[in-house]
Design a protein around this motif. Structure first.
Motif, mmCIF file in Angstrom:
data_model
loop_
_atom_site.group_PDB
_atom_site.id
_atom_site.type_symbol
_atom_site.label_atom_id
_atom_site.label_comp_id
_atom_site.label_asym_id
_atom_site.label_seq_id
_atom_site.Cartn_x
_atom_site.Cartn_y
_atom_site.Cartn_z
ATOM 1 N N PRO A 98 39.754 -26.286 59.972
ATOM 2 C CA PRO A 98 38.465 -25.835 60.500
ATOM 3 C C PRO A 98 37.293 -26.556 59.833
ATOM 4 N N VAL A 99 36.191 -26.596 60.553
ATOM 5 C CA VAL A 99 34.988 -27.230 60.023
ATOM 6 C C VAL A 99 34.568 -26.521 58.735
ATOM 7 N N GLY A 100 34.332 -27.312 57.700
ATOM 8 C CA GLY A 100 33.940 -26.780 56.397
ATOM 9 C C GLY A 100 35.079 -26.736 55.396
ATOM 10 N N THR A 101 36.300 -27.032 55.848
ATOM 11 C CA THR A 101 37.459 -26.923 54.951
ATOM 12 C C THR A 101 37.426 -27.952 53.842
ATOM 13 N N ASN A 102 36.948 -29.157 54.112
ATOM 14 C CA ASN A 102 36.949 -30.182 53.068
ATOM 15 C C ASN A 102 36.058 -29.797 51.891
ATOM 16 N N ASN A 103 35.008 -29.037 52.168
ATOM 17 C CA ASN A 103 34.196 -28.534 51.056
ATOM 18 C C ASN A 103 35.001 -27.554 50.207
ATOM 19 N N LYS A 104 35.884 -26.770 50.859
ATOM 20 C CA LYS A 104 36.764 -25.866 50.110
ATOM 21 C C LYS A 104 37.784 -26.665 49.305
#
Length: 454
Positions: free
Chosen positions: A124-130
């Motif tokens: 999902p969008v935003g996962t790479n920040n996680k």
């Protein structure tokens, strides 16, 4: 370049082997010891044309290795590629547990400054920040690293070809440094590269798969209309596909999409939209259409026979598509379940997917597996074609028509030309085309030549 790939499923193994093939030193990691032992012997755990030959070559030339050790995988890697599974949760959202565990293990073993951590898993969008946070929280000492998004667009059964002949390579990065490293990594493939933000790259994968799924459900709905209006979906799809704005790809009417990507990604995108209070009504309809399409042939069989109790059904094709042994979200699962529910017995055949289906439906009095298509057909009341393998498309129809018990053919992939079926004398039901009732000369069937006028 030194590359490590975390996860040796379809995406991870194909990615690692292909990167080794173009000259990189690649280490593939998996926590499954049995799988790693198999890979070290040059044996692939997945069915993919050409993969074992390429593995053996690069193992022999010392460009490819396999390990269960994060320390080995992380210590000198310039690029670490995350290709672990992101299966669906019960609500349709993506399960990121495997990704989180992999990221945390990378953090514990990362020792080289400047490593690029690339997420190739569909997330999902935003996962790479996680992912960045999970790695940072697990570091044992301060290390400079960067995360990037590099979604895959591989098709099972042609994944190696898709790697070397891709339409584009999408890389979402945080800096010019990350962009430079990944462009250098992929430069031997000579494929156009699109550089975006992390969020845009993550969305491109979901948007692409959702659009293709929409195209499939759309043509299936048109096929359902064609059946009621005496039009032929093959002609309709051909006419639509000749429009360059539409194109012919994914306009093949049938019993819907399956596999590991389209069902999972469409459900996940609906969930992503719901999380920001946006109802994705179009995609909800796409999912509903596909679910009903998977068992459309059962409805045709009920209409024809009235009752399926005590009938013997031959299932030809268990994989969700040809040239793979993957049965995830295969229409065969739903068709078999429904046939058994109605009291039918099943003989099933597939060139490579039988072992996987046996895990769901072990052999019993109700379901048997055969070594050939013709063995499955023997004494069947009805035949369901669910996967368009070449050998199934090449069945000898006159031979089937001459059986003592002439079966009714329900073709979920429109494998046969209506003129060929008409000559055979079989009763034939397909998707979006007229029913042929077994008469060798059907007065409703008109010969139109090649469909073009000079």
């Amino acid at each position: 370049m030194k590359v490590s790939v975390i996860g040796t499923g379809y995406v991870g193994l194909v990615t690692g082997v292909c990167l080794a093939e173009v000259g990189n030193n690649v280490t593939c990691l998996d926590i499954d010891e049995e799988k790693i032992n198999m890979l070290q012997l040059g044996k692939s755990p997945i069915y993919e044309s050409g993969i074992e030959e390429m593995m053996e070559k690069n193992l022999h030339e010392n460009r490819l290795s396999f390990t269960t050790s994060y320390s080995t995988a992380c210590e000198r890697a310039d690029v670490i590629i995350l290709a672990v599974g992101t299966p669906s949760n019960p609500n349709g959202s993506a399960n990121l547990l495997y990704l989180q565990k992999a990221a945390e293990n990378i953090g514990k073993h990362l020792i080289k400054d400047g490593t690029i951590i690339v997420t190739k898993s569909t997330v999902p969008v935003g996962t790479n920040n996680k992912v960045k946070q999970w790695i940072q929280q697990s570091l044992t000492e301060p290390i400079f690293f960067e995360v990037a998004s590099n979604p895959e667009f591989l098709r099972e059964g042609s994944a190696i070809q898709d790697t070397f002949e891709a339409d584009r390579i999408v890389i979402g990065t945080e800096s010019r440094y990350g962009t430079h490293v990944l462009k250098e990594l992929y430069s031997p493939f000579q494929i156009p590269t699109l550089q975006t933000s992390l969020e845009s790259a993550e969305m491109i994968k979901y948007a692409s798969n959702a659009f293709l799924a929409t195209k499939i459900s759309f043509i299936n709905e048109i096929a359902n209309l064609c059946e009621k209006l005496d039009a032929d979906i093959e002609d309709v799809a051909k006419g639509m596909g000749m429009d360059q704005r539409i194109g012919p790809q994914f306009l093949k009417a049938g019993i819907g999409y399956g596999g590991s990507c389209f069902p999972k990604d469409t459900n996940a995108l609906v969930q992503i939209a719901g999380d920001i209070e946006h109802r994705f009504e179009l995609l909800e309809s796409v999912i509903r259409v596909n679910s009903s399409q998977q068992i459309k042939l059962i409805g045709k069989a009920l209409d024809h026979f009235g009752s399926l109790k005590g009938k013997k059904a031959a299932i030809l094709g268990l994989a969700f598509k040809p040239n793979t042994d993957d049965i995830r979200e295969s229409a065969a699962i739903e068709v078999i379940k429904t046939l058994l529910h109605y009291g039918a017995t099943v003989n099933a055949y597939d060139p490579v997917a039988i072992p996987n289906m046996k895990r769901l439906y072990p052999e019993s009095a109700e379901i048997q597996y055969t070594s050939t298509a013709y063995e499955a057909i023997a004494n069947a009341d009805m035949i369901f074609i669910l996967t368009d393998w070449e050998e199934i498309k090449e069945l000898n129809l006159p031979t089937i028509a001459e059986l003592e018990k002439k079966p009714v053919l329900f073709d979920g992939r429109n494998c046969f030309d209506l003129r060929t079926i008409q000559k055979s004398g079989l009763t034939y039901h397909s998707i979006g085309r007229q029913i042929l009732t077994g008469a060798r000369q059907d007065p409703k069937f008109v010969e139109y030549g090649d469909g073009f006028e000079n």
